[in-house]
Design a protein around this motif. Structure first.
Motif, mmCIF file in Angstrom:
data_model
loop_
_atom_site.group_PDB
_atom_site.id
_atom_site.type_symbol
_atom_site.label_atom_id
_atom_site.label_comp_id
_atom_site.label_asym_id
_atom_site.label_seq_id
_atom_site.Cartn_x
_atom_site.Cartn_y
_atom_site.Cartn_z
ATOM 1 N N ASN A 219 -18.323 0.259 -40.629
ATOM 2 C CA ASN A 219 -18.260 -1.047 -39.976
ATOM 3 C C ASN A 219 -17.713 -0.834 -38.573
ATOM 4 O O ASN A 219 -17.073 0.180 -38.296
ATOM 5 C CB ASN A 219 -17.319 -1.997 -40.729
ATOM 6 C CG ASN A 219 -17.869 -2.407 -42.066
ATOM 7 O OD1 ASN A 219 -19.032 -2.763 -42.191
ATOM 8 N ND2 ASN A 219 -17.039 -2.337 -43.096
ATOM 9 N N PHE A 220 -17.948 -1.811 -37.707
ATOM 10 C CA PHE A 220 -17.344 -1.749 -36.386
ATOM 11 C C PHE A 220 -15.884 -2.171 -36.481
ATOM 12 O O PHE A 220 -15.522 -3.008 -37.300
ATOM 13 C CB PHE A 220 -18.083 -2.652 -35.392
ATOM 14 C CG PHE A 220 -19.452 -2.144 -35.040
ATOM 15 C CD1 PHE A 220 -19.604 -0.962 -34.340
ATOM 16 C CD2 PHE A 220 -20.579 -2.844 -35.415
ATOM 17 C CE1 PHE A 220 -20.859 -0.480 -34.016
ATOM 18 C CE2 PHE A 220 -21.844 -2.377 -35.095
ATOM 19 C CZ PHE A 220 -21.982 -1.194 -34.394
ATOM 20 N N TYR A 221 -15.078 -1.591 -35.629
ATOM 21 C CA TYR A 221 -13.664 -1.949 -35.555
ATOM 22 C C TYR A 221 -13.547 -3.416 -35.151
ATOM 23 O O TYR A 221 -14.339 -3.912 -34.343
ATOM 24 C CB TYR A 221 -12.962 -1.041 -34.541
ATOM 25 C CG TYR A 221 -11.476 -1.260 -34.446
ATOM 26 C CD1 TYR A 221 -10.634 -0.918 -35.504
ATOM 27 C CD2 TYR A 221 -10.905 -1.817 -33.312
ATOM 28 C CE1 TYR A 221 -9.264 -1.118 -35.426
ATOM 29 C CE2 TYR A 221 -9.539 -2.011 -33.219
ATOM 30 C CZ TYR A 221 -8.725 -1.668 -34.283
ATOM 31 O OH TYR A 221 -7.373 -1.868 -34.209
ATOM 32 N N ASP A 222 -12.566 -4.114 -35.672
ATOM 33 C CA ASP A 222 -12.333 -5.525 -35.355
ATOM 34 C C ASP A 222 -11.799 -5.642 -33.928
ATOM 35 O O ASP A 222 -10.628 -5.383 -33.662
ATOM 36 C CB ASP A 222 -11.340 -6.119 -36.346
ATOM 37 C CG ASP A 222 -11.036 -7.585 -36.082
ATOM 38 O OD1 ASP A 222 -11.629 -8.176 -35.152
ATOM 39 O OD2 ASP A 222 -10.198 -8.134 -36.810
ATOM 40 N N ALA B 25 -14.186 0.825 -26.914
ATOM 41 C CA ALA B 25 -13.390 -0.368 -27.170
ATOM 42 C C ALA B 25 -12.715 -0.210 -28.532
ATOM 43 O O ALA B 25 -13.371 -0.250 -29.562
ATOM 44 C CB ALA B 25 -14.267 -1.618 -27.129
ATOM 45 N N GLY B 26 -11.428 0.006 -28.500
ATOM 46 C CA GLY B 26 -10.667 0.241 -29.722
ATOM 47 C C GLY B 26 -10.619 1.689 -30.152
ATOM 48 O O GLY B 26 -9.835 2.050 -31.013
ATOM 49 N N SER B 27 -11.441 2.550 -29.569
ATOM 50 C CA SER B 27 -11.462 3.974 -29.919
ATOM 51 C C SER B 27 -10.642 4.792 -28.936
ATOM 52 O O SER B 27 -10.410 4.362 -27.809
ATOM 53 C CB SER B 27 -12.894 4.525 -29.888
ATOM 54 O OG SER B 27 -13.634 4.063 -30.967
ATOM 55 N N ALA C 48 -18.395 -1.849 -26.641
ATOM 56 C CA ALA C 48 -18.955 -0.856 -27.568
ATOM 57 C C ALA C 48 -17.813 -0.388 -28.459
ATOM 58 O O ALA C 48 -16.973 0.412 -28.040
ATOM 59 C CB ALA C 48 -19.586 0.302 -26.812
ATOM 60 N N ALA C 49 -17.780 -0.927 -29.663
ATOM 61 C CA ALA C 49 -16.651 -0.718 -30.574
ATOM 62 C C ALA C 49 -16.733 0.602 -31.320
ATOM 63 O O ALA C 49 -17.813 1.103 -31.608
ATOM 64 C CB ALA C 49 -16.598 -1.856 -31.589
ATOM 65 N N GLY C 50 -15.552 1.099 -31.656
ATOM 66 C CA GLY C 50 -15.473 2.250 -32.534
ATOM 67 C C GLY C 50 -15.830 1.844 -33.951
ATOM 68 O O GLY C 50 -15.974 0.666 -34.262
ATOM 69 N N SER C 51 -15.973 2.827 -34.814
ATOM 70 C CA SER C 51 -16.346 2.531 -36.184
ATOM 71 C C SER C 51 -15.278 2.970 -37.162
ATOM 72 O O SER C 51 -14.503 3.887 -36.900
ATOM 73 C CB SER C 51 -17.684 3.181 -36.521
ATOM 74 O OG SER C 51 -17.656 4.551 -36.249
#
Length: 181
Positions: free
Chosen positions: A27-30, A71-73, A171-174
């Motif tokens: 899933n993508f990170y929130d 983003a978040g990674s 572009a979110a981390g997973s």
């Protein structure tokens, strides 16, 4: 043998194995957890999937887009690792919008553009299309005079930038899908 028969009956088969792998997916990170980027609060801040759906359906016709990679990674407050897909997703969406609307100004902000293997060709192709790349991690996204503003460092120029845009794509981390846990 080897083909799927839709009308087959189920049967139990015992198989000897040394290991079992359960691939749950991802899933993508929130991104709401990355509060400095305003996802869920600021109109025009979208995920890559939301952006693709809006562009493909014709709901969105941006004039200026900034893609924020990682983003978040690669962030000790969120995901400390590289997900290995965020940069490619940003490149894919940047190319999508540039192919559909060649006059759109497109920026990609990334700490390091990680285009593994054959994706290096894709990265070079987007640069040839006129997509601008910023080497740096945006510190925040906010609204000024009705426009989104991305504040970021630019390690190519050793300067700080504030870029206004009508659309910002994260572009979110997973993360692993935990549905089976």
């Amino acid at each position: 043998p080897g083909k799927i028969e839709l009308n087959d009956k189920f049967e139990d088969i015992e198989i000897g194995a040394g290991a079992i792998v359960v691939a749950t997916g991802l899933n993508f990170y929130d991104l709401a957890k990355v509060s400095e980027y305003g996802y869920g609060r600021l109109k025009g801040v979208l995920t890559t999937l939301e952006f693709e759906r809006a562009i493909s359906s014709g709901e969105l016709r941006p004039k200026k887009v900034i893609f924020v990679c990682c983003a978040g990674s690669r962030d000790t407050k969120h995901l400390p690792y590289c997900s290995k897909v965020c940069c490619f997703l940003a490149l894919k969406e940047a190319k999508l919008v540039k192919d559909r609307f060649p006059d759109v100004l497109v920026y990609v902000a990334a700490m390091d553009m990680r285009s593994y293997g054959n994706f290096e060709f894709f990265y070079n192709r987007t640069r040839e299309q006129g997509i601008s790349f910023i080497k740096g991690k945006p510190s925040e996204i906010f609204v000024r005079n009705g426009n989104l503003v991305v504040r970021t460092e630019d390690l190519y120029t050793n300067g700080l930038l504030e870029i206004e845009a009508d659309t910002v794509v994260l572009a979110a981390g997973s993360v692993p899908d935990t549905a089976l846990y």
